[in-house]
Design a protein around this motif. Structure first.
Motif, PDB file in Angstrom:
ATOM      1  N   GLN A  15       0.817  -1.217   0.000  1.00  0.00           N
ATOM      2  CA  GLN A  15       0.000   0.000   0.000  1.00  0.00           C
ATOM      3  C   GLN A  15       0.852   1.269   0.000  1.00  0.00           C
ATOM      4  N   ALA A  16       2.152   1.128  -0.137  1.00  0.00           N
ATOM      5  CA  ALA A  16       3.041   2.294  -0.063  1.00  0.00           C
ATOM      6  C   ALA A  16       2.773   3.262  -1.210  1.00  0.00           C
ATOM      7  N   ARG A  17       2.816   4.540  -0.892  1.00  0.00           N
ATOM      8  CA  ARG A  17       2.653   5.560  -1.929  1.00  0.00           C
ATOM      9  C   ARG A  17       3.367   6.831  -1.477  1.00  0.00           C
ATOM     10  N   VAL A  18       3.804   7.604  -2.443  1.00  0.00           N
ATOM     11  CA  VAL A  18       4.452   8.880  -2.156  1.00  0.00           C
ATOM     12  C   VAL A  18       3.365   9.918  -1.891  1.00  0.00           C
ATOM     13  N   VAL A  19       3.531  10.688  -0.824  1.00  0.00           N
ATOM     14  CA  VAL A  19       2.537  11.700  -0.457  1.00  0.00           C
ATOM     15  C   VAL A  19       3.201  13.083  -0.437  1.00  0.00           C
ATOM     16  N   GLY A  20       2.402  14.117  -0.714  1.00  0.00           N
ATOM     17  CA  GLY A  20       2.898  15.481  -0.600  1.00  0.00           C
ATOM     18  C   GLY A  20       3.919  15.870  -1.637  1.00  0.00           C
ATOM     19  N   ARG A  21       3.849  15.235  -2.828  1.00  0.00           N
ATOM     20  CA  ARG A  21       4.803  15.548  -3.906  1.00  0.00           C
ATOM     21  C   ARG A  21       4.025  16.091  -5.094  1.00  0.00           C
ATOM     22  N   PRO A  22       3.804  17.415  -5.187  1.00  0.00           N
ATOM     23  CA  PRO A  22       3.051  17.980  -6.313  1.00  0.00           C
ATOM     24  C   PRO A  22       3.726  17.678  -7.646  1.00  0.00           C
ATOM     25  N   VAL A  55       7.409   8.555   1.654  1.00  0.00           N
ATOM     26  CA  VAL A  55       6.677   7.337   1.315  1.00  0.00           C
ATOM     27  C   VAL A  55       5.817   6.937   2.507  1.00  0.00           C
ATOM     28  N   GLN A  56       4.550   6.864   2.294  1.00  0.00           N
ATOM     29  CA  GLN A  56       3.606   6.469   3.334  1.00  0.00           C
ATOM     30  C   GLN A  56       3.325   4.977   3.184  1.00  0.00           C
ATOM     31  N   ALA A  57       3.506   4.212   4.272  1.00  0.00           N
ATOM     32  CA  ALA A  57       3.298   2.766   4.247  1.00  0.00           C
ATOM     33  C   ALA A  57       2.940   2.292   5.645  1.00  0.00           C
ATOM     34  N   PRO A  58       2.144   1.224   5.761  1.00  0.00           N
ATOM     35  CA  PRO A  58       1.778   0.711   7.089  1.00  0.00           C
ATOM     36  C   PRO A  58       2.983   0.299   7.918  1.00  0.00           C
ATOM     37  N   GLU A  59       4.064  -0.086   7.260  1.00  0.00           N
ATOM     38  CA  GLU A  59       5.243  -0.562   7.986  1.00  0.00           C
ATOM     39  C   GLU A  59       6.103   0.576   8.544  1.00  0.00           C
ATOM     40  N   TYR A  60       5.810   1.790   8.139  1.00  0.00           N
ATOM     41  CA  TYR A  60       6.565   2.957   8.621  1.00  0.00           C
ATOM     42  C   TYR A  60       6.292   3.172  10.106  1.00  0.00           C
ATOM     43  N   ARG A  61       7.387   3.360  10.891  1.00  0.00           N
ATOM     44  CA  ARG A  61       7.243   3.606  12.331  1.00  0.00           C
ATOM     45  C   ARG A  61       7.837   4.973  12.657  1.00  0.00           C
ATOM     46  N   PRO A  62       6.983   5.925  12.986  1.00  0.00           N
ATOM     47  CA  PRO A  62       7.465   7.299  13.226  1.00  0.00           C
ATOM     48  C   PRO A  62       8.557   7.388  14.274  1.00  0.00           C
ATOM     49  N   GLY A  63       8.497   6.553  15.315  1.00  0.00           N
ATOM     50  CA  GLY A  63       9.483   6.628  16.382  1.00  0.00           C
ATOM     51  C   GLY A  63      10.884   6.246  15.957  1.00  0.00           C
ATOM     52  N   LEU A  64      11.000   5.564  14.817  1.00  0.00           N
ATOM     53  CA  LEU A  64      12.318   5.161  14.321  1.00  0.00           C
ATOM     54  C   LEU A  64      12.824   6.069  13.212  1.00  0.00           C
ATOM     55  N   ASP A  65      12.018   7.032  12.794  1.00  0.00           N
ATOM     56  CA  ASP A  65      12.407   7.964  11.728  1.00  0.00           C
ATOM     57  C   ASP A  65      13.282   9.070  12.325  1.00  0.00           C
ATOM     58  N   LEU A  66      14.560   9.048  11.990  1.00  0.00           N
ATOM     59  CA  LEU A  66      15.496  10.040  12.527  1.00  0.00           C
ATOM     60  C   LEU A  66      15.185  11.450  12.039  1.00  0.00           C
ATOM     61  N   PHE A  67      14.541  11.565  10.893  1.00  0.00           N
ATOM     62  CA  PHE A  67      14.266  12.885  10.318  1.00  0.00           C
ATOM     63  C   PHE A  67      12.995  13.529  10.882  1.00  0.00           C
ATOM     64  N   ARG A  68      12.084  12.729  11.362  1.00  0.00           N
ATOM     65  CA  ARG A  68      10.754  13.233  11.724  1.00  0.00           C
ATOM     66  C   ARG A  68      10.787  14.424  12.690  1.00  0.00           C
ATOM     67  N   PRO A  69      11.636  14.411  13.750  1.00  0.00           N
ATOM     68  CA  PRO A  69      11.631  15.565  14.658  1.00  0.00           C
ATOM     69  C   PRO A  69      12.095  16.860  13.999  1.00  0.00           C
ATOM     70  N   CYS A  70      12.734  16.741  12.837  1.00  0.00           N
ATOM     71  CA  CYS A  70      13.349  17.915  12.208  1.00  0.00           C
ATOM     72  C   CYS A  70      12.664  18.316  10.910  1.00  0.00           C
ATOM     73  N   LEU A  71      11.477  17.774  10.682  1.00  0.00           N
ATOM     74  CA  LEU A  71      10.691  18.104   9.499  1.00  0.00           C
ATOM     75  C   LEU A  71       9.426  18.847   9.915  1.00  0.00           C
TER      76      LEU A  71
END
Length: 545
Positions: free
Chosen positions: A222-229, A524-540
């Motif tokens: 179900q992965a798809r790219v989001v927020g890319r005009p 990339v948005q996917a069910p397997e994505y875990r926000p707590g392991l994303d090193l970039f998330r706090p800085c986006l």
């Protein structure tokens, strides 16, 4: 009267097994007993008795094993094979502190001829001749007694029962010491030779295939790219997987030597406390590209599932694997991949290897051939040992004298470290050239992430190379460098706060972060994505990932 001519003795299969088991216990287990002494297992008033009990138990258990393997027809060829193999095992255990667990057996089975060739050298000969060839020559001269099958079966059953009883009595006689030793230092069983490699090889042979036949379990369908005009500049992420480079010798981490001068000028984001998923490539590489990770490590599950590259592919992000190593360990199955390890380049390639500079040209060609959002994985040869001196060109030597041999026992520790650090500096220069290649492509927003698969021991506590069982692997084998670089366009398009990321880089991280961080960076948005392991998330930006 003429003297009778001496003849080789006639032995029953059980007698030959007894002699062989005593030989194995005495001649092939010096590393085991040395490790027992080092761990304090023979200290105290009862230390001598514990040593006797261990010796008797090892001999008796190997006698049982040989009784299973020996018949009148198989005894000699099996014994010769065990003698020769055990001689090699003793060499690697003694000189490199190798533990023959299942992971090590898998490493051996998956080692390509080029890697194996560096380990097969003249240093093997003394052990092979003294512990393998010489006793084999004696073994083949022994004559085996013929028996009826009924008598042979009766003697075999009685012998095995006696051996089991002897082993039990030996262990029980020093049960407290032996059980405490083996419970607190379970890794010691992987030094008991030849039982160590035989049992581990049997486990590997009987386990489920590391890569099941048929399609792998889908991940990220179900992965798809989001927020890319539409009409936005394409993004390119170059993910560089290092080889055998440890954090302790990484200049950006505060090492006494500046082994990263080229990267220092670029000023990338440097992660100072990164832990690898394994102490060898066979474990770490599939693990770092998996959504399973080390925290929930399950080798079979990892091997049977699709990887990060498949998730990106499902989302429409083009992926490519470019290899200057011995393969991707099934990570890139079904993904476009290219091997450059045997390219025909007169400057960068010899008869059996190419230096990692070959990846710079490969990246440049790939950027010209493809378009759109892409993730390109470059798998480096890096610091793969023991021939560190073959990992960098002659004119890149910064630290001398260097070890110019694959037989590390022939070099001083200073020479070994010098050769290793020269290879680190060459990796630094290659990474800087990869960044320059991305900077030269003005039509894309780009980023580069480098992380090593595992580290390396360089003689600390007598340990060399890598691959120790994870539970006892030293920091030198599991702490690795990781750096990130982002073009101004990538920073702007993602809204990435670089100063924030530098703060994140001071915290502990691991290979487990890679899967979700790459998905987050590439939106990339996917069910397997875990926000707590994303090193970039706090800085986006709050809506950016």
């Amino acid at each position: 009267m003429p003297r009778p001519r001496w003849q080789w003795p006639v032995l029953g299969s059980e007698q030959l097994a007894l002699v062989a088991s005593l030989y194995f216990a005495a001649a092939c287990n010096t590393t085991f007993f040395g490790a027992v002494i080092q761990r304090g297992g023979l200290h105290g008033a009862q230390g001598w008795w514990t040593a006797v009990a261990l010796f008797v138990a090892i001999a008796a258990l190997h006698f049982l094993l040989l009784c299973v393997l020996f018949t009148r027809w198989t005894a000699k060829p099996v014994l010769v094979a065990l003698l020769l193999t055990s001689a090699l095992a003793v060499h690697f255990m003694r000189d490199y502190t190798v533990y023959f667990d299942t992971d090590m057996i898998r490493n051996i089975l998956h080692t390509d001829p080029d890697e194996a060739g560096e380990l097969v050298n003249a240093g093997l000969l003394p052990s092979l001749l003294l512990l393998g060839v010489l006793p084999s020559m004696l073994a083949v001269r022994v004559r085996l007694r013929r028996r009826t099958w009924r008598r042979a079966a009766w003697i075999r059953a009685l012998s095995m029962a006696l051996a089991l009883g002897v082993a039990s009595l030996a262990i029980l006689s020093s049960f407290q010491s032996v059980s405490s030793l083996m419970r607190n230092h379970r890794e010691l069983r992987h030094l008991v030779t030849p039982g160590n490699y035989l049992v581990s090889a049997l486990r590997v042979a009987t386990e489920h295939p590391s890569r099941p036949k048929g399609p792998r379990e889908p991940v990220g369908l179900q992965a798809r790219v989001v927020g890319r005009p539409a009409g936005t500049r394409p993004r390119v992420l170059v993910l560089v997987v290092g080889e055998t480079l440890r954090a302790q010798n990484w200049g950006l981490n505060g090492y006494a030597r500046d082994t990263t001068p080229a990267l220092r000028r670029i000023d990338p984001v440097n992660f100072t406390d990164v832990t690898a998923c394994g102490s060898n490539t066979d474990v770490s590489l599939p693990c770092m590209f998996s959504d399973v990770g080390r925290a929930n490590y399950d080798k079979q599950r990892i091997q049977s599932r699709e990887s990060l590259l498949d998730v990106l592919d499902h989302a429409g992000v083009a992926t490519r694997w470019i290899d200057n190593q011995s393969g991707c360990k099934h990570v890139c199955d079904g993904i476009a991949h290219l091997s450059v390890s045997h390219a025909q380049d007169p400057v960068l390639c010899s008869g059996d290897r190419c230096l990692d500079g070959i990846l710079v040209d490969a990246l440049s060609r790939t950027l010209d051939e493809t378009a759109g959002d892409r993730v390109i994985v470059l798998h480096m040869l890096g610091n793969h040992g023991p021939a560190y001196f073959n990992r960098y060109p002659h004119d890149a030597r910064a630290y001398l004298p260097e070890c110019r041999s694959a037989e590390l026992a022939h070099c001083s520790r200073e020479e070994i470290v010098n050769a290793y650090d020269n290879a680190v500096r060459y990796t630094d220069s290659v990474l800087a050239r990869l960044v320059a290649t991305l900077q030269a492509d003005a039509g894309v927003d780009s980023a580069l992430v480098y992380v090593s698969d595992h580290g390396e021991s360089l003689g600390e506590d007598g340990v060399y190379l890598h691959g120790l069982p994870y539970a006892i692997a030293p920091d030198t084998q599991v702490r690795v460098p990781m750096v990130m670089w982002f073009s101004p366009g990538m920073q702007a398009s993602r809204g990435l706060d670089l100063q924030c990321l530098r703060e994140v880089a001071r915290r502990p991280a691991s290979h487990d972060n890679l899967f979700s961080s790459v998905l987050g960076l590439m939106q990339v948005q996917a069910p397997e994505y875990r926000p707590g392991l994303d090193l970039f998330r706090p800085c986006l930006p709050a809506t950016g990932a």
